[in-house]
Structure formats: C-alpha cells, structure tokens
Design a protein around this motif. Structure first.
Motif, mmCIF file in Angstrom:
data_model
loop_
_atom_site.group_PDB
_atom_site.id
_atom_site.type_symbol
_atom_site.label_atom_id
_atom_site.label_comp_id
_atom_site.label_asym_id
_atom_site.label_seq_id
_atom_site.Cartn_x
_atom_site.Cartn_y
_atom_site.Cartn_z
ATOM 1 N N ARG A 66 0.852 -1.217 -0.325
ATOM 2 C CA ARG A 66 -0.009 -0.071 0.098
ATOM 3 C C ARG A 66 0.715 1.245 -0.074
ATOM 4 N N LEU A 67 1.898 1.056 0.529
ATOM 5 C CA LEU A 67 3.065 2.463 0.867
ATOM 6 C C LEU A 67 3.452 2.843 -0.602
ATOM 7 N N ALA A 68 3.866 1.521 -1.188
ATOM 8 C CA ALA A 68 4.318 1.763 -2.558
ATOM 9 C C ALA A 68 3.597 2.541 -3.737
ATOM 10 N N PRO A 71 3.221 8.318 -3.519
ATOM 11 C CA PRO A 71 4.325 9.058 -4.092
ATOM 12 C C PRO A 71 5.438 9.128 -2.797
ATOM 13 N N GLY A 72 6.527 9.066 -3.289
ATOM 14 C CA GLY A 72 7.676 9.147 -2.533
ATOM 15 C C GLY A 72 7.972 10.530 -2.074
ATOM 16 N N THR A 73 7.326 11.521 -2.475
ATOM 17 C CA THR A 73 7.350 12.948 -2.006
ATOM 18 C C THR A 73 6.438 12.965 -0.666
ATOM 19 N N ASN A 74 5.586 12.159 -0.395
ATOM 20 C CA ASN A 74 4.645 12.276 0.470
ATOM 21 C C ASN A 74 5.254 12.462 1.976
ATOM 22 N N PRO A 75 5.367 13.440 2.782
ATOM 23 C CA PRO A 75 5.982 13.442 3.852
ATOM 24 C C PRO A 75 5.543 12.509 4.985
ATOM 25 N N ALA A 76 4.176 12.187 4.879
ATOM 26 C CA ALA A 76 3.838 11.244 5.836
ATOM 27 C C ALA A 76 4.524 9.831 5.592
#
Length: 154
Positions: A66-68, A71-76
């Motif tokens: 789900r994390l994949a 987006p990698g830019t998401n701060p959370a």
C-alpha cells in the motif's frame, strides 16, 4: 484471516529475548502455514519508540504494498518509513519461540523484564508492563471514544 486478541504477560530476558506466549505462538504458526504463507518471519518495529509492534511478514508486506502506491514525496510516507526502519528489523523465533528485540528498540521502549503482549487483530503490541498500565490509567477509554466507535458501527 489473522485475529490476534487478548493479553499475555511475558518477560524479556537479560539477552533481550522475548518468548512468544503459547496462544499467540499457535495463532501465528497457524497463520504462517495457512494458505501457503510458510515461515515464521516477522517485522518488529515501533511507530514512536514507546512500544513495539510485531507483524507477521505477510501483513507487513501488505502495508509495504500500500505504501508503494503513495508518492515518494509524501511527507507522511517518508516519516513512517524512517521511524519504522530505524526501530525495525526482521525477526524469526528460535525453536523455543523466542526472538531478540534489537537493542535500539529495547532501550527506547524500555522492553526489559515484565512486558505485556496485546493482540491487535493483525499484529502484536509489546509494551513495558508498568508503563502500559500507567498509560491505561492516564488515558482511559472514554464515552466519546465509545460514541465514535458506535458511529463506525462497532
């Protein structure tokens, strides 16, 4: 489907090993064997350094999937991955059902001596027992919590 529930007191020994209580060990073994999951690998981590979470590897891998999609830019996402990686490690119980809690997590969460292991449906929460009992007294389940759960149909 995995449904870990209840509480089982346990002890972390001087070498940082925690023996899984028999009921949780049996549930996790059945889950590992069921549907071809195989193996007793787990991911042991923390979200805040105050307690530990033990996830069966298939459950943790579902979280990673789900994390994949985020987006990698998401701060959370970045903060979640940083904290769970800092405290986290893959663990597998030995023949006696013991696994080693890494020193960083053991020290941060004060996981020595008596601990409480709580079933949280799809993972186990591991707390310093005295600290958890203090937290329960300081932050009890409220009527507002029960109303919010009722709104969710629980």
């Amino acid at each position: 489907m995995l449904r870990l529930r209840g509480n089982a007191p346990a002890t972390v020994d001087d070498k940082g090993r925690l023996k899984l209580p028999a009921t949780f060990k049996a549930d996790l073994e059945a889950f590992a064997v069921g549907e071809g999951r195989g193996g007793m690998r787990h991911y042991l981590t923390s979200l805040d350094g105050k307690g530990a979470r033990l996830y069966p590897m298939p459950v943790w891998e579902d979280i990673e999937a789900r994390l994949a999609a985020v987006p990698g830019t998401n701060p959370a996402k970045r903060r979640f991955l940083e904290v769970t990686a800092y405290y986290g490690s893959e663990v597998e119980p030995d023949a006696q059902g013991r696994f080693v809690i890494p020193p960083i997590l053991r020290e941060a969460a004060q996981l020595t001596g008596e601990v409480a292991i709580l079933g949280q449906m799809d993972h186990l929460a591991i707390w310093n027992r005295a600290g958890f009992e203090q937290r329960l007294a300081a932050d009890p389940l409220t009527t507002e919590d029960l109303a919010a759960l009722a709104d969710l149909g629980i």
